[in-house]
Design a protein around this motif. Structure first.
Motif, PDB file in Angstrom:
ATOM      1  N   ASN A   1     -34.778  89.246 131.427  1.00  0.00           N
ATOM      2  CA  ASN A   1     -34.669  90.651 131.831  1.00  0.00           C
ATOM      3  C   ASN A   1     -34.057  91.454 130.680  1.00  0.00           C
ATOM      4  O   ASN A   1     -32.990  91.105 130.180  1.00  0.00           O
ATOM      5  N   PRO A   2     -34.712  92.534 130.222  1.00  0.00           N
ATOM      6  CA  PRO A   2     -34.212  93.297 129.078  1.00  0.00           C
ATOM      7  C   PRO A   2     -32.787  93.842 129.262  1.00  0.00           C
ATOM      8  O   PRO A   2     -32.083  94.072 128.283  1.00  0.00           O
ATOM      9  N   SER A   3     -32.364  94.023 130.503  1.00  0.00           N
ATOM     10  CA  SER A   3     -31.032  94.585 130.760  1.00  0.00           C
ATOM     11  C   SER A   3     -29.948  93.505 130.881  1.00  0.00           C
ATOM     12  O   SER A   3     -28.776  93.818 131.125  1.00  0.00           O
ATOM     13  N   PHE A   4     -30.313  92.231 130.701  1.00  0.00           N
ATOM     14  CA  PHE A   4     -29.344  91.142 130.858  1.00  0.00           C
ATOM     15  C   PHE A   4     -28.261  91.196 129.783  1.00  0.00           C
ATOM     16  O   PHE A   4     -28.544  91.424 128.608  1.00  0.00           O
ATOM     17  N   THR A   5     -27.016  90.994 130.171  1.00  0.00           N
ATOM     18  CA  THR A   5     -25.891  90.863 129.233  1.00  0.00           C
ATOM     19  C   THR A   5     -25.133  89.585 129.548  1.00  0.00           C
ATOM     20  O   THR A   5     -25.142  89.106 130.692  1.00  0.00           O
ATOM     21  N   LEU A   6     -24.487  89.025 128.544  1.00  0.00           N
ATOM     22  CA  LEU A   6     -23.757  87.771 128.718  1.00  0.00           C
ATOM     23  C   LEU A   6     -22.672  87.918 129.779  1.00  0.00           C
ATOM     24  O   LEU A   6     -21.957  88.926 129.814  1.00  0.00           O
ATOM     25  N   VAL A   7     -22.533  86.893 130.617  1.00  0.00           N
ATOM     26  CA  VAL A   7     -21.540  86.937 131.698  1.00  0.00           C
ATOM     27  C   VAL A   7     -20.506  85.829 131.478  1.00  0.00           C
ATOM     28  O   VAL A   7     -20.786  84.813 130.824  1.00  0.00           O
ATOM     29  N   HIS A   8     -19.320  86.017 132.031  1.00  0.00           N
ATOM     30  CA  HIS A   8     -18.250  85.030 131.906  1.00  0.00           C
ATOM     31  C   HIS A   8     -18.275  84.103 133.118  1.00  0.00           C
ATOM     32  O   HIS A   8     -18.176  84.559 134.255  1.00  0.00           O
ATOM     33  N   ILE A   9     -18.398  82.805 132.869  1.00  0.00           N
ATOM     34  CA  ILE A   9     -18.538  81.820 133.938  1.00  0.00           C
ATOM     35  C   ILE A   9     -17.304  80.918 133.972  1.00  0.00           C
ATOM     36  O   ILE A   9     -16.888  80.384 132.940  1.00  0.00           O
ATOM     37  N   GLY A  10     -16.729  80.740 135.148  1.00  0.00           N
ATOM     38  CA  GLY A  10     -15.647  79.780 135.335  1.00  0.00           C
ATOM     39  C   GLY A  10     -14.357  80.137 134.614  1.00  0.00           C
ATOM     40  O   GLY A  10     -14.102  81.295 134.258  1.00  0.00           O
TER      41      GLY A  10
END
Length: 420
Positions: A56-65
């Motif tokens: 998805n072009p709007s995806f940004t890195l997310v913080h997991i755990g």
């Protein structure tokens, strides 16, 4: 890692997004992503979900755990970013921001980069034996299990996005199990521009032609009419498929008609229209709504003229034309000539070609008509309302079409064939 299945999907989506940043998946990146899927025990359906999220072009890195999981995720992303030997500025800046957000120092980030470089340099991608499906190193010449010869050529990088040409027509479409797909693909391969890409493990294709070659675009669009995954572009801008190729079913009916040119004038259904296009939906008939677009003007005692609202007529013609505007059978110059030559005002006094349109209920703008007939003891009156005009037969239409054909210089079927 102590994270949920949903968090695993997001975790791997972060890694995949780094691989997709440059719009191309190299063979090493494909192998590395499969390695990560196995390491983290992600089912293929979950991996597919992660891929859809990442592309998805709007995806940004997310913080997991927790912090440890986030550092591990950063390490995996850096490893993937270095796997093809090209650590781009976009990847570097994005991952540096990620490292800051999870609390790492600049020195710690640089140290992780060096570790990723070292790990990536020792990575060996694998190829699958076509006979026994055993995984072999990509440089291997023979399968280590069955011994058959393997290709020693390096696979080409896999595109994941197309650069749509800024001029001409372009169609992109996904691979399909449809029975006619091989024929569709053959048509696409004849295009001056033909490319393939891999999106979410499905092959996509792009075919582009200059504006002078719409006939080939039409052939491909016809073949794709029953398929879902397709997009159409004009000069690099996406257009709605249905509003661009809404004419296909009608055009196919036209080609199957006994007299195709007469079909466009409504001859097939005995619903004659003056435009040469049934999809304008404005027939030459007594009950046609567009003959009520206008107003009555008193011209004397019990005498009226009818003034057509030509702007409204033109608006409706253009509006109805829009969804079939790509049809190669439409004669735009002729349609414009019909509009230009259509009368502004009709004098209804003893008019052999026009009469009052009958309406048995009063409506805004309607006038009351009282017609006296008979003689002697057999005199009677006929009262009704009129909200427009109606043509008496086709004599006026013949004259209008003849004049418009001449002024537009369009080749038309014989008018007597259309109306006779």
């Amino acid at each position: 890692m102590n994270i949920t299945e949903e968090e695993k999907i997001a975790y791997v989506a972060n890694i995949i997004s780094i691989a997709l940043r440059d719009g191309i998946l190299s063979p090493k990146e494909v192998s590395a992503l499969e390695e990560f899927r196995n390491i983290y025990g992600l089912k293929k359906t979950h991996f597919t979900s992660a891929y859809k999220i990442a592309e998805n072009p709007s995806f940004t890195l997310v913080h997991i755990g927790n912090f440890g999981v986030q550092v591990n995720n950063l390490s995996d992303m850096l490893y993937l970013a270095h796997i093809d030997g090209e650590f781009s500025g976009l990847e570097s800046s994005e991952l540096e921001i990620y490292s800051k957000n999870i609390g790492l120092t600049k020195e710690q980030f640089l140290k992780m980069i060096k570790e990723a470089e070292s790990a990536a340099s020792s990575f060996k991608s694998q190829i699958e034996c076509p006979k026994c499906k055993t995984a072999n190193e990509s440089v291997a010449k023979f399968c280590k299990n069955c011994g058959i010869q393997l290709t020693n050529s390096t696979p080409d990088p896999i595109k994941i996005e197309f650069e749509i040409p800024k001029e001409g027509y372009s169609i992109e479409f996904a691979e399909s199990t449809s029975s006619n797909f091989s024929l569709v693909l053959q048509i696409a391969k004849t295009a001056p521009v033909f490319e393939s890409a891999l999106r979410n493990k499905k092959n996509w294709y792009l075919a582009s032609w200059p504006k002078s070659e719409f006939g080939n675009v039409f052939k491909l669009a016809s073949g794709l009419s029953g398929l879902k995954n397709k997009r159409f572009y004009i000069n690099g801008i996406e257009e709605q498929w249905d509003t661009s190729f809404g004419f296909l079913w009608c055009f196919n009916n036209r080609n199957e008609a006994y007299q195709p040119d007469l079909y466009c004038f409504g001859k097939e259904d005995n619903r004659i229209n003056p435009w040469g296009c049934t999809q304008i939906r404005m027939d030459w008939a007594e009950w046609a709504d567009w003959f009520s677009y206008g107003k009555f003007i008193p011209a004397g005692k019990n005498s009226y003229q009818w003034k057509f609202d030509k702007e409204r007529i033109m608006h409706e013609v253009n509006q109805n034309l829009h969804r079939v505007r790509m049809c190669p059978s439409i004669r735009f110059n002729f349609i414009q000539s019909i509009l230009d030559n259509f009368p502004e005002v009709i004098d209804l006094e003893n008019n052999k070609d026009w009469d009052f349109k009958t309406s048995y209920s009063e409506s805004p703008g309607a006038i009351k008509i009282v017609e006296k007939s008979g003689s002697g003891f057999f005199k009677y009156e006929n009262e009704y309302y009129s909200d427009g005009v109606k043509p008496k037969g086709y004599n006026f239409l013949k004259l209008l079409m003849g004049k418009s054909a001449k002024s537009s210089n369009e080749s038309l079927p014989a008018i007597d064939q259309v109306i006779g």
